[in-house]
Motif scaffolding. Structure first.
Motif, PDB file in Angstrom:
ATOM      1  N   PHE A  11       0.847  -1.185   0.000  1.00 28.62           N
ATOM      2  CA  PHE A  11       0.000   0.000   0.000  1.00 28.62           C
ATOM      3  C   PHE A  11       0.884   1.237   0.000  1.00 28.62           C
ATOM      4  CE2 PHE A  11       0.440  -1.324   4.457  1.00 28.62           C
ATOM      5  CZ  PHE A  11       0.881  -0.159   5.077  1.00 28.62           C
ATOM      6  N   SER A  12       0.290   2.361  -0.323  1.00 30.34           N
ATOM      7  CA  SER A  12       1.043   3.608  -0.401  1.00 30.34           C
ATOM      8  C   SER A  12       0.956   4.381   0.906  1.00 30.34           C
ATOM      9  CB  SER A  12       0.496   4.478  -1.537  1.00 30.34           C
ATOM     10  OG  SER A  12       0.716   3.850  -2.779  1.00 30.34           O
ATOM     11  N   VAL A  13       2.029   5.115   1.182  1.00 34.10           N
ATOM     12  CA  VAL A  13       2.107   5.940   2.384  1.00 34.10           C
ATOM     13  C   VAL A  13       2.446   7.366   1.962  1.00 34.10           C
ATOM     14  CG1 VAL A  13       3.295   6.306   4.585  1.00 34.10           C
ATOM     15  CG2 VAL A  13       2.910   3.974   3.753  1.00 34.10           C
ATOM     16  N   LYS A  14       1.638   8.298   2.445  1.00 34.96           N
ATOM     17  CA  LYS A  14       1.904   9.711   2.204  1.00 34.96           C
ATOM     18  C   LYS A  14       2.902  10.170   3.257  1.00 34.96           C
ATOM     19  CE  LYS A  14      -1.280  12.572   3.420  1.00 34.96           C
ATOM     20  NZ  LYS A  14      -2.524  13.336   3.508  1.00 34.96           N
ATOM     21  N   CYS A  15       4.011  10.759   2.800  1.00 34.07           N
ATOM     22  CA  CYS A  15       5.067  11.222   3.689  1.00 34.07           C
ATOM     23  C   CYS A  15       5.187  12.735   3.560  1.00 34.07           C
ATOM     24  CB  CYS A  15       6.405  10.589   3.317  1.00 34.07           C
ATOM     25  SG  CYS A  15       6.376   8.798   3.216  1.00 34.07           S
ATOM     26  N   LEU A  16       5.100  13.421   4.663  1.00 33.41           N
ATOM     27  CA  LEU A  16       5.317  14.856   4.682  1.00 33.41           C
ATOM     28  C   LEU A  16       6.690  15.101   5.281  1.00 33.41           C
ATOM     29  CD1 LEU A  16       4.129  17.661   4.112  1.00 33.41           C
ATOM     30  CD2 LEU A  16       3.226  17.651   6.433  1.00 33.41           C
ATOM     31  N   LYS A  17       7.576  15.691   4.467  1.00 33.06           N
ATOM     32  CA  LYS A  17       8.954  15.944   4.898  1.00 33.06           C
ATOM     33  C   LYS A  17       9.016  17.218   5.740  1.00 33.06           C
ATOM     34  CE  LYS A  17      11.189  13.926   0.840  1.00 33.06           C
ATOM     35  NZ  LYS A  17      12.200  14.204  -0.203  1.00 33.06           N
ATOM     36  N   PRO A  18      10.095  17.397   6.498  1.00 29.36           N
ATOM     37  CA  PRO A  18      10.242  18.607   7.328  1.00 29.36           C
ATOM     38  C   PRO A  18      10.188  19.906   6.516  1.00 29.36           C
ATOM     39  CG  PRO A  18      11.858  16.973   7.981  1.00 29.36           C
ATOM     40  CD  PRO A  18      11.180  16.446   6.741  1.00 29.36           C
ATOM     41  N   ASN A  19      10.580  19.861   5.239  1.00 23.85           N
ATOM     42  CA  ASN A  19      10.560  21.066   4.408  1.00 23.85           C
ATOM     43  C   ASN A  19       9.183  21.351   3.812  1.00 23.85           C
ATOM     44  OD1 ASN A  19      10.291  19.221   2.318  1.00 23.85           O
ATOM     45  ND2 ASN A  19      12.221  19.718   1.322  1.00 23.85           N
ATOM     46  N   GLY A  20       8.177  20.521   4.166  1.00 24.56           N
ATOM     47  CA  GLY A  20       6.815  20.715   3.687  1.00 24.56           C
ATOM     48  C   GLY A  20       6.491  19.946   2.420  1.00 24.56           C
ATOM     49  N   GLU A  21       7.492  19.323   1.808  1.00 25.19           N
ATOM     50  CA  GLU A  21       7.267  18.543   0.594  1.00 25.19           C
ATOM     51  C   GLU A  21       6.527  17.258   0.937  1.00 25.19           C
ATOM     52  OE1 GLU A  21       9.834  16.286  -2.912  1.00 25.19           O
ATOM     53  OE2 GLU A  21      10.887  17.331  -1.307  1.00 25.19           O
ATOM     54  N   GLU A  22       5.554  16.929   0.106  1.00 25.94           N
ATOM     55  CA  GLU A  22       4.789  15.703   0.291  1.00 25.94           C
ATOM     56  C   GLU A  22       5.164  14.713  -0.800  1.00 25.94           C
ATOM     57  OE1 GLU A  22       0.217  14.733  -0.340  1.00 25.94           O
ATOM     58  OE2 GLU A  22       0.534  16.040   1.393  1.00 25.94           O
ATOM     59  N   VAL A  23       5.510  13.502  -0.403  1.00 27.65           N
ATOM     60  CA  VAL A  23       5.851  12.446  -1.354  1.00 27.65           C
ATOM     61  C   VAL A  23       5.081  11.186  -0.965  1.00 27.65           C
ATOM     62  CG1 VAL A  23       8.145  13.334  -1.898  1.00 27.65           C
ATOM     63  CG2 VAL A  23       7.885  11.726  -0.033  1.00 27.65           C
ATOM     64  N   THR A  24       4.950  10.299  -1.924  1.00 29.81           N
ATOM     65  CA  THR A  24       4.273   9.024  -1.686  1.00 29.81           C
ATOM     66  C   THR A  24       5.249   7.896  -1.968  1.00 29.81           C
ATOM     67  OG1 THR A  24       2.152   9.989  -2.321  1.00 29.81           O
ATOM     68  CG2 THR A  24       2.305   7.595  -2.327  1.00 29.81           C
ATOM     69  N   TYR A  70       9.100  14.373  10.204  1.00 31.78           N
ATOM     70  CA  TYR A  70       8.311  13.702   9.165  1.00 31.78           C
ATOM     71  C   TYR A  70       6.978  13.260   9.744  1.00 31.78           C
ATOM     72  CZ  TYR A  70      12.491  13.163   6.243  1.00 31.78           C
ATOM     73  OH  TYR A  70      13.603  13.376   5.472  1.00 31.78           O
ATOM     74  N   THR A  71       5.971  13.145   8.879  1.00 34.03           N
ATOM     75  CA  THR A  71       4.730  12.472   9.251  1.00 34.03           C
ATOM     76  C   THR A  71       4.404  11.461   8.150  1.00 34.03           C
ATOM     77  OG1 THR A  71       3.349  14.171   8.216  1.00 34.03           O
ATOM     78  CG2 THR A  71       3.766  14.390  10.591  1.00 34.03           C
ATOM     79  N   PHE A  72       3.712  10.412   8.554  1.00 39.50           N
ATOM     80  CA  PHE A  72       3.373   9.330   7.635  1.00 39.50           C
ATOM     81  C   PHE A  72       1.910   8.958   7.817  1.00 39.50           C
ATOM     82  CE2 PHE A  72       7.726   8.729   9.167  1.00 39.50           C
ATOM     83  CZ  PHE A  72       8.421   8.846   7.977  1.00 39.50           C
ATOM     84  N   GLN A  73       1.257   8.635   6.676  1.00 33.37           N
ATOM     85  CA  GLN A  73      -0.121   8.156   6.753  1.00 33.37           C
ATOM     86  C   GLN A  73      -0.411   7.249   5.576  1.00 33.37           C
ATOM     87  OE1 GLN A  73      -3.241  11.122   6.846  1.00 33.37           O
ATOM     88  NE2 GLN A  73      -4.547   9.715   7.960  1.00 33.37           N
ATOM     89  N   ARG A  74      -1.035   6.126   5.878  1.00 32.34           N
ATOM     90  CA  ARG A  74      -1.433   5.190   4.820  1.00 32.34           C
ATOM     91  C   ARG A  74      -2.515   5.849   3.964  1.00 32.34           C
ATOM     92  NH1 ARG A  74      -3.287  -1.072   5.585  1.00 32.34           N
ATOM     93  NH2 ARG A  74      -3.888  -1.408   3.426  1.00 32.34           N
ATOM     94  N   ILE A  75      -2.402   5.652   2.652  1.00 29.94           N
ATOM     95  CA  ILE A  75      -3.448   6.192   1.754  1.00 29.94           C
ATOM     96  C   ILE A  75      -3.999   5.092   0.874  1.00 29.94           C
ATOM     97  CG2 ILE A  75      -2.699   8.573   1.731  1.00 29.94           C
ATOM     98  CD1 ILE A  75      -1.181   8.048  -0.839  1.00 29.94           C
TER      99      ILE A  75
END
Length: 75
Positions: A11-24, A70-75
Motif C-alpha cells: 500500500f502507499s504511504v503519504k510522507c510529509l517531509k520537514p521542508n513541507g514537501e509531500e511524497v508518496t 516527518y509524518t506518515f499516513q497510509r493512503i
C-alpha cells in the motif's frame, strides 16, 4: 515472505517531509528506511508501534520511529 504478506505491504504511504514537501512511497520501501534507522534494540519496540499505526491508516509523527520532522499516513 508469503505472497499474502507481500500484498498486505503493497500500500502507499503519504510522507510529509520537514521542508513541507509531500511524497508518496510504497510501504515496503518506507519500511526499509525505518528499519535501517531503527536497528538498535532500544528502538525496535517504537518501530513496531509506529509501523502498526501506519498500517492502520493513522497519522504517525516520525519522531516515534527516529524520523523527527516527518509524518506518515497510509493512503
Amino acid at each position: 515472505m508469503s505472497k499474502k504478506t507481500d500484498e498486505e505491504l503493497n500500500f502507499s504511504v503519504k510522507c510529509l517531509k520537514p521542508n513541507g514537501e509531500e511524497v508518496t512511497h510504497k510501504y515496503h520501501k518506507l519500511l526499509d528506511v525505518l528499519i535501517e534507522r531503527n536497528s538498535s534494540a532500544k528502538k525496535v519496540m517504537e518501530l513496531f508501534d509506529a509501523c502498526d499505526l501506519i498500517k492502520a491508516g493513522e497519522l504517525v509523527d516520525g519522531e516515534l520511529c527516529n524520523m523527527k520532522g516527518y509524518t506518515f499516513q497510509r493512503i
